[in-house]
Design an enzyme around this catalytic site. Structure first.
Site, PDB file in Angstrom:
ATOM      1  N   HIS A 243      -5.466  -8.744  24.309  1.00 50.00           N
ATOM      2  CA  HIS A 243      -5.038  -7.671  24.554  1.00 50.00           C
ATOM      3  C   HIS A 243      -5.481  -6.944  26.089  1.00 50.00           C
ATOM      4  O   HIS A 243      -4.852  -6.946  26.874  1.00 50.00           O
ATOM      5  CB  HIS A 243      -5.395  -6.504  23.809  1.00 50.00           C
ATOM      6  CG  HIS A 243      -4.978  -6.688  22.316  1.00 50.00           C
ATOM      7  ND1 HIS A 243      -3.619  -6.648  21.733  1.00 50.00           N
ATOM      8  CD2 HIS A 243      -5.670  -7.391  21.077  1.00 50.00           C
ATOM      9  CE1 HIS A 243      -3.684  -7.035  20.482  1.00 50.00           C
ATOM     10  NE2 HIS A 243      -5.013  -7.339  20.014  1.00 50.00           N
TER      11      HIS A 243
HETATM   12  C1  BDR Z   1      -7.289  -2.942  21.145  1.00 51.05           C
HETATM   13  O1  BDR Z   1      -8.224  -2.742  19.915  1.00 51.05           O
HETATM   14  C2  BDR Z   1      -9.260  -3.375  20.047  1.00 51.05           C
HETATM   15  O2  BDR Z   1      -9.676  -3.971  18.868  1.00 51.05           O
HETATM   16  C3  BDR Z   1      -9.093  -4.308  21.230  1.00 51.05           C
HETATM   17  O3  BDR Z   1     -10.207  -4.392  21.870  1.00 51.05           O
HETATM   18  C4  BDR Z   1      -8.155  -3.955  22.110  1.00 51.05           C
HETATM   19  O4  BDR Z   1      -8.641  -2.818  22.951  1.00 51.05           O
HETATM   20  C5  BDR Z   1      -6.181  -3.689  20.466  1.00 51.05           C
HETATM   21  O5  BDR Z   1      -5.525  -2.952  19.593  1.00 51.05           O
END
Ligand code: BDR
Ligand code: CA
Length: 314
Positions: A243
């Site tokens: 992400h």
């Molecule tokens: C987001 O949530 C966190 O678990 C990750 O770092 C990312 O920023 C994805 O949903």
């Protein structure tokens, strides 16, 4: 050479946050003014330590790391150890950091930086819940007209949610802060799950990091080995979504991404759909556009950029 873009990275590391920070530190296009930690994937006491561990891994103990909000503005903190492990950076063994934590509160640092730097110059890269930015907007509303832009990982529309059926983690953890940000008038680029679910850490892509003759490449491979196991089980894919580095990659190569300028509203009332990002993709309301929502990424181009940059780290 053009002047580097001044950025503040607001983050809750997190393995994917770590890769995003490494990508930023490996890229001469940026001047990293500071890294502000927030509670999210794991509690604040761990996210600020993790941010410092990553700076040291990159050979950058000179970067200023600040500690921010210990909990969301209104709701109780929800964390994600089931995804990231107890430390938030489970996977490799990274030494405890020697570089100091800055004594200034992260929210004060954000306000002071935005008020003292020329208006329209500083970009906020947000990789976690938006608590620090929401608090900064409450403390000094004039920062809204001074931020150049916010590039945020969060939300989901076509892919819906990852922590509830309709909400993505970063927005779900602090929806009130997210609403303040989306209502602030600051130009926003939103990188939701719709985009990040295309950026998969396939075995081949992870191997490219493992083979690098530096510290950061093999450390990234170990981080991703741990991080991807949860999403591989959940989605049945080869690799999991990477992400947060998409935020930094969008700033470096926006041509890898496609999106649309639309209105985004944040659900803060219904417990059932709390934290969902209501994206007016088809312009069916008269609500004015407030964010460019990214829907797709050229995943091969994204990983080519990431590996090229990480290979340059010491
Ligand atoms: C987001 O949530 C966190 O678990 C990750 O770092 C990312 O920023 C994805 O949903
Ligand atoms: Ca994150």
């Amino acid at each position: 050479m053009t002047t580097p873009l001044p950025i503040i990275i607001d983050t809750d590391p997190g393995q994917d946050d770590a890769v995003a920070i490494l990508l930023a530190l490996a890229s001469p296009e940026f001047e990293v003014l500071g890294i502000t930690a927030v509670a999210g994937n794991v509690p604040l006491a761990r996210t600020e330590v993790n941010a410092r561990k990553i700076c040291e891994l990159a050979g950058r103990p000179d970067i200023k790391v600040f500690s921010g909000a210990i909990r969301p503005m209104v709701r109780t903190l929800v964390t994600a150890e089931h995804v990231h492990g107890k430390t938030g950076l489970d996977g490799p063994v990274l030494p405890d950091p020697k570089m100091p934590l800055q004594s200034q509160y992260a929210v004060d640092f954000i306000v002071e930086t935005l008020m003292s730097r020329p208006a329209g110059t500083v970009t906020l890269c947000t990789l976690g819940p938006l608590t620090n930015i929401g608090l900064a907007l409450v403390r000094e509303p004039r920062i809204a007209s001074r931020v150049k832009q916010i590039v945020a990982m969060g939300g989901g529309y076509f892919e819906q949610g990852n922590v509830t059926p309709s909400a993505e983690f970063n927005i779900y953890v602090d929806p009130q802060a997210a609403r303040l940000v989306f209502d602030s008038g600051i130009p926003i680029t939103l990188i939701p799950l719709d985009c990040t679910h295309q950026a998969l850490t396939t075995a081949k892509r992870v191997e490219a990091f493992r083979k690098m003759p530096n510290n950061s490449g093999p450390a990234i491979a170990a981080l991703l080995d741990f991080f991807e196991r949860f999403d591989e089980n959940k989605y049945g894919t080869d690799g999991g979504p990477l992400h947060d580095p998409c935020v930094i990659a969008w700033l470096l190569k926006p041509e890898l991404f496609k999106g649309r300028l639309v209105n985004v509203a944040i659900e803060c009332e219904s417990e059932l759909t709390m934290g969902s990002t209501v994206v007016d993709w088809w312009h069916v309301t008269k609500r004015p556009p407030n964010a460019t929502v990214i829907r797709s990424v050229d995943a091969d181009g994204f990983f080519a950029l990431l590996t090229e940059r990480i290979a340059k780290l010491a």
